[in-house]
Motif scaffolding. Structure first.
Motif, PDB file in Angstrom:
ATOM      1  N   CYS A 160      42.036  35.667  29.670  1.00  0.00           N
ATOM      2  CA  CYS A 160      40.698  34.922  29.180  1.00  0.00           C
ATOM      3  C   CYS A 160      40.958  34.524  27.769  1.00  0.00           C
ATOM      4  O   CYS A 160      41.967  35.479  27.091  1.00  0.00           O
ATOM      5  CB  CYS A 160      39.693  36.104  29.198  1.00  0.00           C
ATOM      6  N   ASP A 173      33.068  35.874  25.078  1.00  0.00           N
ATOM      7  CA  ASP A 173      33.695  37.390  24.836  1.00  0.00           C
ATOM      8  C   ASP A 173      34.428  37.723  25.778  1.00  0.00           C
ATOM      9  O   ASP A 173      34.340  37.757  27.046  1.00  0.00           O
ATOM     10  CB  ASP A 173      32.289  38.088  24.977  1.00  0.00           C
ATOM     11  N   CYS A 174      35.805  38.105  25.286  1.00  0.00           N
ATOM     12  CA  CYS A 174      36.913  38.508  26.315  1.00  0.00           C
ATOM     13  C   CYS A 174      37.129  39.833  25.953  1.00  0.00           C
ATOM     14  O   CYS A 174      38.145  40.587  26.198  1.00  0.00           O
ATOM     15  CB  CYS A 174      38.047  37.584  25.951  1.00  0.00           C
ATOM     16  N   ASN A 175      36.206  40.635  25.373  1.00  0.00           N
ATOM     17  CA  ASN A 175      36.417  41.953  24.935  1.00  0.00           C
ATOM     18  C   ASN A 175      36.604  43.053  26.188  1.00  0.00           C
ATOM     19  O   ASN A 175      37.292  43.979  25.814  1.00  0.00           O
ATOM     20  CB  ASN A 175      35.416  42.429  23.772  1.00  0.00           C
ATOM     21  N   ALA A 176      35.766  42.855  27.246  1.00  0.00           N
ATOM     22  CA  ALA A 176      36.051  43.765  28.289  1.00  0.00           C
ATOM     23  C   ALA A 176      37.481  43.748  29.009  1.00  0.00           C
ATOM     24  O   ALA A 176      38.173  42.661  28.739  1.00  0.00           O
ATOM     25  CB  ALA A 176      35.004  43.300  29.284  1.00  0.00           C
ATOM     26  N   VAL A 177      37.776  44.939  29.408  1.00  0.00           N
ATOM     27  CA  VAL A 177      39.211  44.864  29.760  1.00  0.00           C
ATOM     28  C   VAL A 177      39.592  43.976  31.123  1.00  0.00           C
ATOM     29  O   VAL A 177      40.534  43.512  31.165  1.00  0.00           O
ATOM     30  CB  VAL A 177      39.730  46.319  30.206  1.00  0.00           C
ATOM     31  N   ALA A 192      37.393  41.139  31.424  1.00  0.00           N
ATOM     32  CA  ALA A 192      36.751  39.980  30.956  1.00  0.00           C
ATOM     33  C   ALA A 192      35.313  39.574  31.554  1.00  0.00           C
ATOM     34  O   ALA A 192      34.938  38.605  31.319  1.00  0.00           O
ATOM     35  CB  ALA A 192      37.891  38.882  31.323  1.00  0.00           C
ATOM     36  N   GLN A 248      44.946  35.450  26.620  1.00  0.00           N
ATOM     37  CA  GLN A 248      45.320  36.787  26.618  1.00  0.00           C
ATOM     38  C   GLN A 248      45.353  37.384  28.006  1.00  0.00           C
ATOM     39  O   GLN A 248      44.146  37.190  28.659  1.00  0.00           O
ATOM     40  CB  GLN A 248      44.655  37.655  25.323  1.00  0.00           C
ATOM     41  N   THR A 293      44.244  39.865  30.842  1.00  0.00           N
ATOM     42  CA  THR A 293      43.312  41.187  31.080  1.00  0.00           C
ATOM     43  C   THR A 293      44.301  42.376  31.435  1.00  0.00           C
ATOM     44  O   THR A 293      45.262  42.283  31.839  1.00  0.00           O
ATOM     45  CB  THR A 293      42.389  40.824  32.228  1.00  0.00           C
ATOM     46  N   SER A 306      32.855  40.529  30.316  1.00  0.00           N
ATOM     47  CA  SER A 306      32.029  40.049  29.281  1.00  0.00           C
ATOM     48  C   SER A 306      31.777  38.835  28.985  1.00  0.00           C
ATOM     49  O   SER A 306      30.713  38.274  28.214  1.00  0.00           O
ATOM     50  CB  SER A 306      32.421  41.033  27.816  1.00  0.00           C
TER      51      SER A 306
END
Length: 179
Positions: free
Chosen positions: A173, A87-91, A93, A43, A45, A95
């Motif tokens: 990511c 972990d791809c949660n940070a805007v 990536a 997906q 960023t 994380s």
């Protein structure tokens, strides 16, 4: 006559048994040993448009990494890397952590690490498809990429850069999951 029929029936049973064995043996060779597989849905960023899939199949010579990505800048080169955390949660990536490198002794400038899969090239439509064979990773054990993240970076891999860092901003990511 009964003895002849018994003999014929005996031959028929042997032929059927052999044919059944051949058929079952053929199924085994046809089905073969199941390859270990994994995949990631990438997906974008924040601020980017790159998306697509990266699949992983373990082979005898390494892991075949196939990619099909769209939304890249036309006619451009980018790094494809595995990062430590899935972990791809940070805007951005971030994380996902540093580039995957289980062999700590190889963490010095100018040394390629396991997570550096290579550079990919986008065509004039911003699409990149192809595959890379990664001999230094696997789908199980200490060098497994399962539950890690695969990132597409803006810049290509620089062989002389610090291997603990990514190569430019992350464009996309995805978390690698077993199939």
């Amino acid at each position: 006559m009964v003895k002849g029929n018994d003999r014929l029936a005996g031959y028929a049973c042997v032929v059927l048994a052999v044919a059944g064995g051949v058929l079952l043996g053929g199924c085994t060779s046809f089905m073969g040993q199941q390859d270990k597989r994994a995949a990631a849905q990438l997906q974008p960023t924040v601020g980017n448009q790159v998306r697509g899939t990266v699949s992983f199949v373990e082979r005898s010579d390494g892991v075949q990494v196939s990619y099909n990505l769209a939304g890249l800048p036309p006619d451009s080169d980018h790094a494809l890397q595995i990062h430590e955390r899935g972990d791809c949660n940070a805007v951005d990536a971030s994380s996902a952590g540093p580039v995957f490198a289980p062999a700590a002794a190889r963490m010095k400038p100018g040394t390629r690490v396991e997570g550096d899969l290579g550079n990919i090239r986008a065509d004039s439509n911003g699409v990149a498809t192809g595959f890379i064979v990664a001999p230094d990773v696997s789908l199980d054990g200490i060098r497994s990429v399962i539950q890690r993240a695969v990132l597409v970076h803006h810049d290509p891999i620089d062989p002389y850069a610090d291997p603990q860092r990514g190569t430019g901003t992350a464009l996309a990511c995805g978390v690698i999951r077993a199939q």
